[in-house]
Design a protein around this motif. Structure first.
Motif, PDB file in Angstrom:
ATOM      1  N   VAL A 101      -5.970   5.740  -4.137  1.00 43.18           N
ATOM      2  CA  VAL A 101      -6.167   4.647  -3.191  1.00 43.18           C
ATOM      3  C   VAL A 101      -6.738   3.431  -3.912  1.00 43.18           C
ATOM      4  N   HIS A 102      -6.407   2.261  -3.399  1.00 41.33           N
ATOM      5  CA  HIS A 102      -6.944   1.013  -3.959  1.00 41.33           C
ATOM      6  C   HIS A 102      -8.461   1.013  -3.843  1.00 41.33           C
ATOM      7  N   THR A 130     -10.977   2.057  -7.156  1.00 39.86           N
ATOM      8  CA  THR A 130      -9.743   2.832  -7.117  1.00 39.86           C
ATOM      9  C   THR A 130     -10.007   4.271  -7.558  1.00 39.86           C
ATOM     10  N   ASP A 140      -6.938   3.577   2.821  1.00 43.56           N
ATOM     11  CA  ASP A 140      -6.644   2.171   2.553  1.00 43.56           C
ATOM     12  C   ASP A 140      -6.090   1.488   3.802  1.00 43.56           C
ATOM     13  N   THR A 188     -12.754   4.446  -2.930  1.00 40.98           N
ATOM     14  CA  THR A 188     -13.462   3.715  -1.870  1.00 40.98           C
ATOM     15  C   THR A 188     -14.948   3.631  -2.184  1.00 40.98           C
ATOM     16  N   TYR A 206      -8.851   0.808   6.441  1.00 42.16           N
ATOM     17  CA  TYR A 206      -9.756  -0.244   5.978  1.00 42.16           C
ATOM     18  C   TYR A 206      -9.066  -1.605   6.010  1.00 42.16           C
ATOM     19  N   ASP A 215     -10.528  -0.787  -1.930  1.00 36.75           N
ATOM     20  CA  ASP A 215     -11.149  -1.977  -1.321  1.00 36.75           C
ATOM     21  C   ASP A 215     -10.022  -2.884  -0.827  1.00 36.75           C
ATOM     22  N   ALA A 216      -9.131  -2.289  -0.035  1.00 35.14           N
ATOM     23  CA  ALA A 216      -7.876  -2.956   0.349  1.00 35.14           C
ATOM     24  C   ALA A 216      -8.062  -3.893   1.538  1.00 35.14           C
ATOM     25  N   HIS A 244       0.777   4.114  -2.845  1.00 29.86           N
ATOM     26  CA  HIS A 244       0.435   5.510  -2.548  1.00 29.86           C
ATOM     27  C   HIS A 244       1.581   6.453  -2.912  1.00 29.86           C
ATOM     28  N   LEU A 254       0.828  -1.208   0.000  1.00 25.36           N
ATOM     29  CA  LEU A 254       0.000   0.000   0.000  1.00 25.36           C
ATOM     30  C   LEU A 254       0.861   1.256   0.000  1.00 25.36           C
TER      31      LEU A 254
END
Length: 217
Positions: free
Chosen positions: A87-88, A113, A121, A48, A124, A90-91, A32, A28
Motif C-alpha cells: 500500500v502507498h 509504504t 489506501d 500506513t 483513506y 498516505d494516499a 495494488h 491505486l
C-alpha cells in the motif's frame, strides 16, 4: 527519482471532481495489482502511519470504549487477510499530481509504504477528498469503481491470482479499513472534521460484526 513538474505533472488539487477521483482510484488499483502477494522487503512490514502497533498513545487517549476494545480485532482482520499487497500508506489527495495535458496522475510521498490490503489506501483516499454528505452518497459507489479498475489491472498485468478471490476478501474489509483509520483519528484529534456520522455509523456496524463473530466462536 524524477522531477514531476518537468515531465508535466504540475497540477496539485485541494478538491477533486469525479473524473479526478476515478483517476486516482485507478492509479491505486494498478499499484495494488502490481504488488499482490509481494513481500514488502526493504519497506515497512505493515504500511500506513496509523496502524495499531504504531499508535499506542492515540489508543490510550480514545474515549470510545467500544472502538477501543475492538481495535485489535479490527487490526487483526486487516492484517490476517490471506491476500495482501503493497500500500502507498498516505494516499491522500494532496499526494497526487496531475498532468492536465494528458489527464494522467502520479503519486508522491512514499514514506509509509508497506504491506497491507489495498482497501486501506482506498478508504483513506476517499476520506481525504469526500465530505460527509459525499461519503453517504457515493463512498460505496467508488468501492465498486475500485474493484472494476483492479480487475482491469490484474488482467492487463496477467496476474496469476484470481480476481474474484481478491474481491471476495477485500470488499468486506473496506469498512474495517475505514474504521481502523477512524479509531486513530478519534484518539489523535477528537474534534477533527473527518469524524462524522458516516464514520460513526460504519464504526458501530463493524464493532457489532466483530462482537457477533467473537460470541459465535
Amino acid at each position: 527519482m524524477q522531477d514531476l513538474d518537468a515531465i508535466g505533472f504540475t497540477q496539485r488539487l485541494d478538491q477533486a471532481n469525479n473524473n479526478q477521483i476515478k483517476q486516482i482510484i485507478s492509479w491505486l488499483a494498478f499499484f495494488h495489482a502490481k504488488h499482490l502477494n509481494v513481500s514488502p522487503n526493504l519497506l515497512w512490514p505493515k504500511g500506513t502511519y496509523w496502524h495499531l502497533a504504531t499508535r499506542p498513545d492515540e489508543l490510550e487517549a480514545l474515549d470510545d470504549m467500544a472502538l477501543k476494545n475492538g481495535a485489535k480485532l479490527i487490526d487483526d482482520k486487516l492484517s490476517n487477510c490471506p491476500i495482501q499487497s503493497i500500500v502507498h500508506g498516505d494516499a491522500k489527495l494532496a499526494n497526487f499530481c496531475f498532468n492536465p495535458t494528458n489527464h494522467t496522475v502520479a503519486g508522491v510521498d512514499f514514506q509509509y509504504t508497506g504491506g497491507g490490503v489495498g482497501v486501506k489506501d482506498l478508504a483513506y483516499f476517499l476520506g481525504s477528498c469526500l465530505n460527509e454528505s459525499q461519503c453517504q452518497q457515493s463512498a460505496f459507489k467508488w468501492v465498486g469503481v475500485y474493484f472494476e479498475e483492479l480487475s482491469q489491472a490484474m488482467t492487463q498485468q496477467q496476474s496469476s491470482i484470481n480476481f474474484n478471490e481478491v474481491e471476495q476478501l477485500w470488499r468486506p474489509l473496506f469498512e474495517f479499513a475505514w474504521v481502523d483509520f477512524h479509531r486513530f483519528l478519534k484518539g489523535w484529534s477528537p474534534g477533527h472534521w473527518k469524524i462524522n456520522d458516516f464514520s460513526e455509523q460504519l464504526s458501530k456496524k463493524v464493532i457489532k460484526e466483530i462482537s457477533t463473530s467473537t460470541i459465535l466462536k
